[in-house]
Design a protein around this motif. Structure first.
Motif, PDB file in Angstrom:
ATOM      1  N   PHE A   1     -42.503  20.163  19.348  1.00  0.00           N
ATOM      2  CA  PHE A   1     -43.662  19.840  18.516  1.00  0.00           C
ATOM      3  C   PHE A   1     -43.221  19.326  17.148  1.00  0.00           C
ATOM      4  CE2 PHE A   1     -46.062  22.161  21.609  1.00  0.00           C
ATOM      5  CZ  PHE A   1     -47.408  21.872  21.404  1.00  0.00           C
ATOM      6  N   PHE A   2     -42.346  20.091  16.480  1.00  0.00           N
ATOM      7  CA  PHE A   2     -41.960  19.757  15.114  1.00  0.00           C
ATOM      8  C   PHE A   2     -41.187  18.441  15.043  1.00  0.00           C
ATOM      9  CE2 PHE A   2     -41.844  24.599  14.226  1.00  0.00           C
ATOM     10  CZ  PHE A   2     -43.219  24.612  14.035  1.00  0.00           C
ATOM     11  N   ALA A   3     -40.324  18.190  16.038  1.00  0.00           N
ATOM     12  CA  ALA A   3     -39.566  16.940  16.037  1.00  0.00           C
ATOM     13  C   ALA A   3     -40.495  15.736  16.170  1.00  0.00           C
ATOM     14  CB  ALA A   3     -38.535  16.945  17.164  1.00  0.00           C
ATOM     15  N   VAL A   4     -41.462  15.837  17.073  1.00  0.00           N
ATOM     16  CA  VAL A   4     -42.386  14.721  17.275  1.00  0.00           C
ATOM     17  C   VAL A   4     -43.244  14.497  16.033  1.00  0.00           C
ATOM     18  CG1 VAL A   4     -44.363  13.887  18.614  1.00  0.00           C
ATOM     19  CG2 VAL A   4     -42.421  14.951  19.782  1.00  0.00           C
ATOM     20  N   THR A   5     -43.821  15.556  15.484  1.00  0.00           N
ATOM     21  CA  THR A   5     -44.704  15.378  14.328  1.00  0.00           C
ATOM     22  C   THR A   5     -43.929  14.868  13.110  1.00  0.00           C
ATOM     23  OG1 THR A   5     -44.493  17.752  13.803  1.00  0.00           O
ATOM     24  CG2 THR A   5     -46.406  17.061  15.106  1.00  0.00           C
ATOM     25  N   ALA A   6     -42.679  15.318  12.938  1.00  0.00           N
ATOM     26  CA  ALA A   6     -41.890  14.854  11.800  1.00  0.00           C
ATOM     27  C   ALA A   6     -41.545  13.376  11.921  1.00  0.00           C
ATOM     28  CB  ALA A   6     -40.610  15.676  11.679  1.00  0.00           C
ATOM     29  N   CYS A   7     -41.277  12.923  13.135  1.00  0.00           N
ATOM     30  CA  CYS A   7     -40.887  11.527  13.360  1.00  0.00           C
ATOM     31  C   CYS A   7     -42.083  10.604  13.553  1.00  0.00           C
ATOM     32  CB  CYS A   7     -39.974  11.425  14.581  1.00  0.00           C
ATOM     33  SG  CYS A   7     -38.364  12.224  14.375  1.00  0.00           S
ATOM     34  N   LEU A   8     -43.284  11.151  13.649  1.00  0.00           N
ATOM     35  CA  LEU A   8     -44.457  10.363  14.003  1.00  0.00           C
ATOM     36  C   LEU A   8     -44.735   9.196  13.047  1.00  0.00           C
ATOM     37  CD1 LEU A   8     -46.795   9.875  15.876  1.00  0.00           C
ATOM     38  CD2 LEU A   8     -48.069  11.689  14.725  1.00  0.00           C
ATOM     39  N   PRO A   9     -44.677   9.383  11.727  1.00  0.00           N
ATOM     40  CA  PRO A   9     -44.937   8.216  10.859  1.00  0.00           C
ATOM     41  C   PRO A   9     -43.968   7.069  11.105  1.00  0.00           C
ATOM     42  CG  PRO A   9     -45.092  10.256   9.598  1.00  0.00           C
ATOM     43  CD  PRO A   9     -44.523  10.628  10.940  1.00  0.00           C
ATOM     44  N   ALA A  10     -42.699   7.379  11.271  1.00  0.00           N
ATOM     45  CA  ALA A  10     -41.708   6.329  11.498  1.00  0.00           C
ATOM     46  C   ALA A  10     -41.870   5.709  12.882  1.00  0.00           C
ATOM     47  CB  ALA A  10     -40.297   6.885  11.336  1.00  0.00           C
ATOM     48  N   LEU A  11     -42.182   6.521  13.891  1.00  0.00           N
ATOM     49  CA  LEU A  11     -42.412   5.981  15.225  1.00  0.00           C
ATOM     50  C   LEU A  11     -43.624   5.055  15.239  1.00  0.00           C
ATOM     51  CD1 LEU A  11     -41.807   9.241  17.303  1.00  0.00           C
ATOM     52  CD2 LEU A  11     -40.407   7.169  17.420  1.00  0.00           C
ATOM     53  N   THR A  12     -44.643   5.412  14.489  1.00  0.00           N
ATOM     54  CA  THR A  12     -45.830   4.561  14.384  1.00  0.00           C
ATOM     55  C   THR A  12     -45.480   3.243  13.703  1.00  0.00           C
ATOM     56  OG1 THR A  12     -47.289   6.501  14.291  1.00  0.00           O
ATOM     57  CG2 THR A  12     -48.173   4.414  13.473  1.00  0.00           C
ATOM     58  N   ALA A  13     -44.707   3.327  12.632  1.00  0.00           N
ATOM     59  CA  ALA A  13     -44.312   2.120  11.905  1.00  0.00           C
ATOM     60  C   ALA A  13     -43.456   1.192  12.763  1.00  0.00           C
ATOM     61  CB  ALA A  13     -43.562   2.502  10.637  1.00  0.00           C
ATOM     62  N   SER A  14     -42.746   1.768  13.720  1.00  0.00           N
ATOM     63  CA  SER A  14     -41.898   0.973  14.606  1.00  0.00           C
ATOM     64  C   SER A  14     -42.705  -0.036  15.409  1.00  0.00           C
ATOM     65  CB  SER A  14     -41.119   1.884  15.567  1.00  0.00           C
ATOM     66  OG  SER A  14     -40.548   1.161  16.626  1.00  0.00           O
ATOM     67  N   GLY A  15     -43.919   0.351  15.800  1.00  0.00           N
ATOM     68  CA  GLY A  15     -44.755  -0.524  16.617  1.00  0.00           C
ATOM     69  C   GLY A  15     -44.446  -0.465  18.097  1.00  0.00           C
ATOM     70  N   ARG A  16     -43.353   0.246  18.454  1.00  0.00           N
ATOM     71  CA  ARG A  16     -42.988   0.409  19.868  1.00  0.00           C
ATOM     72  C   ARG A  16     -42.258   1.734  20.048  1.00  0.00           C
ATOM     73  NH1 ARG A  16     -38.125   0.504  20.992  1.00  0.00           N
ATOM     74  NH2 ARG A  16     -38.466   0.035  23.197  1.00  0.00           N
ATOM     75  N   GLY A  17     -42.793   2.764  19.429  1.00  0.00           N
ATOM     76  CA  GLY A  17     -42.122   4.064  19.449  1.00  0.00           C
ATOM     77  C   GLY A  17     -41.998   4.634  20.850  1.00  0.00           C
ATOM     78  N   ARG A  18     -40.898   5.330  21.060  1.00  0.00           N
ATOM     79  CA  ARG A  18     -40.655   6.000  22.338  1.00  0.00           C
ATOM     80  C   ARG A  18     -40.284   7.460  22.064  1.00  0.00           C
ATOM     81  NH1 ARG A  18     -42.442   1.776  23.735  1.00  0.00           N
ATOM     82  NH2 ARG A  18     -41.521   0.218  25.129  1.00  0.00           N
ATOM     83  N   VAL A  19     -40.913   8.372  22.778  1.00  0.00           N
ATOM     84  CA  VAL A  19     -40.536   9.785  22.758  1.00  0.00           C
ATOM     85  C   VAL A  19     -40.101  10.161  24.162  1.00  0.00           C
ATOM     86  CG1 VAL A  19     -41.312  12.163  22.400  1.00  0.00           C
ATOM     87  CG2 VAL A  19     -42.146  10.333  20.895  1.00  0.00           C
ATOM     88  N   VAL A  20     -38.896  10.687  24.271  1.00  0.00           N
ATOM     89  CA  VAL A  20     -38.375  11.139  25.560  1.00  0.00           C
ATOM     90  C   VAL A  20     -38.012  12.611  25.422  1.00  0.00           C
ATOM     91  CG1 VAL A  20     -36.655  10.805  27.363  1.00  0.00           C
ATOM     92  CG2 VAL A  20     -37.443   8.827  26.031  1.00  0.00           C
ATOM     93  N   LEU A  21     -38.690  13.453  26.177  1.00  0.00           N
ATOM     94  CA  LEU A  21     -38.422  14.889  26.158  1.00  0.00           C
ATOM     95  C   LEU A  21     -37.426  15.240  27.250  1.00  0.00           C
ATOM     96  CD1 LEU A  21     -42.085  16.271  25.916  1.00  0.00           C
ATOM     97  CD2 LEU A  21     -40.637  15.357  24.078  1.00  0.00           C
ATOM     98  N   THR A  22     -36.558  16.193  26.984  1.00  0.00           N
ATOM     99  CA  THR A  22     -35.720  16.764  28.037  1.00  0.00           C
ATOM    100  C   THR A  22     -36.353  18.072  28.460  1.00  0.00           C
ATOM    101  OG1 THR A  22     -33.710  15.804  27.069  1.00  0.00           O
ATOM    102  CG2 THR A  22     -33.423  17.552  28.695  1.00  0.00           C
ATOM    103  N   SER A  23     -37.024  18.043  29.607  1.00  0.00           N
ATOM    104  CA  SER A  23     -37.596  19.257  30.184  1.00  0.00           C
ATOM    105  C   SER A  23     -36.597  19.768  31.211  1.00  0.00           C
ATOM    106  CB  SER A  23     -38.969  18.981  30.786  1.00  0.00           C
ATOM    107  OG  SER A  23     -39.547  20.148  31.319  1.00  0.00           O
ATOM    108  N   SER A  24     -37.033  20.157  32.389  1.00  0.00           N
ATOM    109  CA  SER A  24     -36.146  20.687  33.428  1.00  0.00           C
ATOM    110  C   SER A  24     -36.941  20.828  34.713  1.00  0.00           C
ATOM    111  CB  SER A  24     -35.607  22.056  33.000  1.00  0.00           C
ATOM    112  OG  SER A  24     -34.829  22.643  34.029  1.00  0.00           O
ATOM    113  N   ILE A  25     -36.235  20.871  35.845  1.00  0.00           N
ATOM    114  CA  ILE A  25     -36.937  21.243  37.074  1.00  0.00           C
ATOM    115  C   ILE A  25     -37.281  22.730  37.044  1.00  0.00           C
ATOM    116  CG2 ILE A  25     -35.895  19.407  38.461  1.00  0.00           C
ATOM    117  CD1 ILE A  25     -34.068  21.584  39.721  1.00  0.00           C
ATOM    118  N   THR A  26     -36.514  23.532  36.277  1.00  0.00           N
ATOM    119  CA  THR A  26     -36.753  24.974  36.188  1.00  0.00           C
ATOM    120  C   THR A  26     -37.963  25.241  35.318  1.00  0.00           C
ATOM    121  OG1 THR A  26     -34.369  25.377  36.348  1.00  0.00           O
ATOM    122  CG2 THR A  26     -35.741  27.204  35.613  1.00  0.00           C
TER     123      THR A  26
END
Length: 257
Positions: free
Chosen positions: A120-145
């Motif tokens: 949560f915190f990583a995404v919200t902190a980076c959100l202004p810059a990702l928005t400014a990018s115009g093509r922001g990408r967020v990739v989470l590392t989850s798990s099959i577990t």
């Protein structure tokens, strides 16, 4: 041929070792500028130096992603050094083994703090810059577990990884108007420093349960994250990509004999 990612600004949390290091190496190898974020300064510095020696444009910052101020600092460093953020790989995660009957509130808080709050915190902190990018990408590392399978001793870890996917689906809707996609990679058993500590018998047993006959590599996960960050993956959002060599497919080991 995918559109090159050269010159893109990429942040990788938990990037000092294991899967995070593999993700960072994949992006650095594709010509992206990569900021590694993790808690241990010495390990971070060593990993960044190794990736630079291989030709990557890599720097690092030591922060605690379970704290909003740590993620705010991380985002500020990326913007200062690279001029913005195009891709966030929210990879930081811990998996201390603890049987349910022995689990304490502190055990639960520790895992949820890094794995869920850190996302949560990583995404919200980076959100202004990702928005400014115009093509922001967020990739989470989850798990099959958690989302698909379970394993004794990892109920808190499994819950955290399932929680990431609940976050992903709503975040993908909220961020779509900003042209930001949000997706997740779900690794199976990947040979990392942490998994190596489980012992040779465990590793051999897990390899026997995988249809492709081997454990995954950090490069396997890095390549999946790299794909989700490409221009060609721009119409994919709110989705999960299982990278497990077919591990979740058999009903039992009998299916592999």
């Amino acid at each position: 041929m995918f559109t090159p990612l050269s010159g893109s600004s990429v942040v990788v949390t938990g990037g000092s070792k294991g899967i995070g290091r593999g993700i960072a190496a994949a992006f650095a190898g594709a010509g992206a500028r990569v900021l590694l974020a993790a808690r241990d300064e010495a390990t971070l510095a060593a990993t960044a130096a190794e990736l630079r020696a291989a030709g990557g444009d890599v720097t690092h910052v030591a922060v605690d992603v379970s704290r909003p101020e740590g993620c705010a600092e991380m985002a500020a460093v990326a913007v200062d050094r690279f001029g913005g953020i195009d891709v966030l790989c929210a990879n930081a995660g811990i998996f201390p083994e603890r049987p349910l009957a022995e689990m304490t509130e502190a055990d639960l808080d520790q895992v949820l703090g890094v794995n869920v709050k850190g996302t949560f915190f990583a995404v919200t902190a980076c959100l202004p810059a990702l928005t400014a990018s115009g093509r922001g990408r967020v990739v989470l590392t989850s798990s099959i577990t958690g989302p698909i399978t379970g394993f004794p001793g990892w109920s808190h870890y499994g819950a955290s990884k399932a929680a990431q996917l609940g976050f992903l689906r709503t975040a993908a809707i909220e961020l779509a108007p900003h042209r930001i996609t949000v997706n997740a990679v779900l690794p199976g058993n990947v040979l990392t420093e942490g998994l190596a500590g489980m012992g040779e018998d465990y590793l051999a047993g897990m390899a026997r349960s995988i249809p492709l006959g081997r454990l995954g590599t950090v490069a396997d996960i890095g390549n999946a994250a790299l794909f989700l960050a490409t221009e060609e993956a721009g119409y994919i959002t709110g989705q999960t990509l299982v990278v497990d060599g077919g591990q979740v497919l058999p009903e039992s080991l009998d299916a592999l004999t």
